[in-house]
Design a protein around this motif. Sequence first.
Motif, PDB file in Angstrom:
ATOM      1  N   ARG A   1      26.269  -4.273  42.485  1.00  0.00           N
ATOM      2  CA  ARG A   1      27.530  -5.030  42.544  1.00  0.00           C
ATOM      3  C   ARG A   1      27.831  -5.468  43.969  1.00  0.00           C
ATOM      4  O   ARG A   1      28.389  -6.548  44.195  1.00  0.00           O
TER       5      ARG A   1
ATOM      6  N   THR B   1      24.179  -8.749  33.685  1.00  0.00           N
ATOM      7  CA  THR B   1      24.908  -8.135  32.580  1.00  0.00           C
ATOM      8  C   THR B   1      26.239  -8.854  32.384  1.00  0.00           C
ATOM      9  O   THR B   1      26.693  -9.625  33.248  1.00  0.00           O
ATOM     10  N   SER B   2      26.859  -8.589  31.266  1.00  0.00           N
ATOM     11  CA  SER B   2      28.155  -9.219  30.987  1.00  0.00           C
ATOM     12  C   SER B   2      29.207  -8.778  31.988  1.00  0.00           C
ATOM     13  O   SER B   2      30.087  -9.563  32.376  1.00  0.00           O
ATOM     14  N   GLU B   3      29.128  -7.513  32.446  1.00  0.00           N
ATOM     15  CA  GLU B   3      30.088  -7.034  33.451  1.00  0.00           C
ATOM     16  C   GLU B   3      29.885  -7.763  34.779  1.00  0.00           C
ATOM     17  O   GLU B   3      30.860  -8.102  35.468  1.00  0.00           O
ATOM     18  N   GLU B   4      28.626  -8.011  35.163  1.00  0.00           N
ATOM     19  CA  GLU B   4      28.356  -8.715  36.417  1.00  0.00           C
ATOM     20  C   GLU B   4      28.828 -10.161  36.344  1.00  0.00           C
ATOM     21  O   GLU B   4      29.378 -10.689  37.312  1.00  0.00           O
TER      22      GLU B   4
ATOM     23  N   LYS C   1      32.423 -19.456  34.086  1.00  0.00           N
ATOM     24  CA  LYS C   1      31.488 -18.627  33.332  1.00  0.00           C
ATOM     25  C   LYS C   1      30.314 -19.446  32.817  1.00  0.00           C
ATOM     26  O   LYS C   1      29.162 -18.991  32.808  1.00  0.00           O
TER      27      LYS C   1
ATOM     28  N   GLN D   1      31.261 -11.169  34.500  1.00  0.00           N
ATOM     29  CA  GLN D   1      32.725 -11.076  34.529  1.00  0.00           C
ATOM     30  C   GLN D   1      33.224 -10.925  35.960  1.00  0.00           C
ATOM     31  O   GLN D   1      34.213 -11.560  36.362  1.00  0.00           O
ATOM     32  N   ASP D   2      32.549 -10.078  36.751  1.00  0.00           N
ATOM     33  CA  ASP D   2      32.941  -9.904  38.154  1.00  0.00           C
ATOM     34  C   ASP D   2      32.792 -11.209  38.932  1.00  0.00           C
ATOM     35  O   ASP D   2      33.670 -11.583  39.724  1.00  0.00           O
TER      36      ASP D   2
ATOM     37  N   ARG E   1      38.861   4.750  40.434  1.00  0.00           N
ATOM     38  CA  ARG E   1      38.541   3.622  39.576  1.00  0.00           C
ATOM     39  C   ARG E   1      39.532   3.511  38.426  1.00  0.00           C
ATOM     40  O   ARG E   1      39.991   2.429  38.066  1.00  0.00           O
TER      41      ARG E   1
ATOM     42  N   ARG F   1      42.549 -10.510  38.433  1.00  0.00           N
ATOM     43  CA  ARG F   1      42.267 -10.066  37.062  1.00  0.00           C
ATOM     44  C   ARG F   1      43.288 -10.659  36.084  1.00  0.00           C
ATOM     45  O   ARG F   1      42.944 -11.060  34.977  1.00  0.00           O
TER      46      ARG F   1
END
Length: 589
Positions: free
Chosen positions: A188, A144-147, A125, A149-150, A257, A323
């Motif tokens: 994504r 973004t934080s989600e990207e 990270k 994270q991915d 999802r 995950r």
Amino acid sequence: DKLPKRVGFTAVAPPLASAEVNRSLVGQTEQLLLDLCQRARKFPHLICSISVDEIDGLAPKRDEKSSQSKNDALSVLLSLVGGIKDVPNLVFMASTNRRNMMDEAFLRRLTAQFFVGRPGPDGRKSIIGRAQGSLEKEAGVKLTSEEVQDLVTWTMNFSGAALKTLVSNVITYGVTRLRLVQRKAFAREELADLADLVSKQYRVAFGSLSLPSVFRELELRNAVGASGASPSPSPPAKGKTAVAAPAVPSRSPEDLRRSELTKIELIPDAMDVLHAPEVFTGLIFINLHEKTVVVQAKDPRRLDREIPNGPEKFEEVLMVMARFAHSQGVAMMQVLDLQLLLTNAAFDDNKAIEVLQDKMDECKEYSRSLVIVDYDSLVGVSSNVTNSSAGVSSSYSVTNTKMEQLATKFVRDHALSSSKQCWVAVVTKHSFLVQKIQKDLTMKKTREQIREEKEKEQMSKVQLCSVCSSNFTEEENSKGSLSCSYHEGDLFDPTLHPDLWVPVKPDQLTSWVLKHPPTDLAPGSPRPGLQELKAKYIYICCENPFGHPGCRKTVHSTGKGLDDLGLIPPAVRLKMGEKFKRLRAECSF
């Protein structure tokens, strides 16, 4: 080259690669090693050092295939490092990424060994976050934080160099592509493609798959399932026949999802255990046959859990485990399967065991690691079908016993007795392997298996049939065999006068005979026994004597007689009554 200066060492030569030391002519490599190390003797008041990269080229493992020149160079090196020609003020520093291929004697003489592994989730990270400033400054794009994270999840097992390449590719793509089309955000799929490209470049794969490719596959499956349409088939190759793809169940993207997220979150929920200082490690048993996940922790105080609605395919297993590894701070995730052996050209048992042992030893070096053992591809199952008079029966056995023993030993040693946080996920789909793994690892059985065992026990239990009074099992009934015989009609004694005929039910014959002894006995003659008296009676339906197996067939039953089971309907009883009257009339005439 910076390390010796920082610790106060004096380098007697610039940093070297093993290829620079190895020479083609006989004796040159040995002489060069002696000359380099003897330089330190000229400066006895200094702590000198020599740095060699890829030291496995100078100190390879010795075996029957080793050349004499390699052995000679290694002998000189051993004499210089802790041997007869050891230089007291010389520090020998070396690096390698193939420790398993190095000579054991050389490794034993090293004073200290340090393991530099792949970055963990926090390290990945931090490295990926370096792209934030450049993207926002050059292209006006912000991850973004989600990207982020991915990307951290998809880059599991990435080395520092691979992460550096990925960051460079992301920045280049943002500056060249997104700025041209005036977009302010990544899709994504674009990030997944960039991560997948680096995965292939650095050969970071889990079996034959990479995590970004698994993500794209799941997203495509979700999209196809939501639209209800099949993906457009590619044209068949020359000489091949096109085969229609199976229909994908139509579900909304939100449902898919949510289902995926549920599976992903179930395992971390199962890890919600006591906040004890002990290391938390254990076994994750993923049963693709029953679609369940069983978590068994090493610490007995922690709660073992069985999770329904688990992954259905190996692709989902990878994403779920990635995950989970991210949530647990795992730095290394390794898949042990057939693809790993093929990639390393391990075509014989000895080479395969060496490769697996090497990967297992690497996982031991990490404080937190996750190993996925694909038993189906690694061990294999062979089936034997036997066709006999009793029917068709199937028996199963393990194909590769050595591999099965090695994998089971590793799981037992590391998942249930390791001092480090080493999670081991065992994946299998074959029911035979499910039972064998649970037996070998003394695992708790799932609710489904307990239910099946109870059903099997009930099926094999010997019972008494209430119709024919013979022993039977429910397993015999399930095969559809009509082995229970019965009569539709009652009994009567034809030796009596027709006017004295009385129909008697078979289950009441004994009490009837005892209450109605024979009256036509000659004076002084012995009274006949019970069985002899019962043998006089015949059935109305078939006119066979008492004890005949029966003229009708059905399945065995317990607790109910003929009347309760409804085997003799009123119409049949009426028919038997008419036949009884006809027989009486004929005998009377």
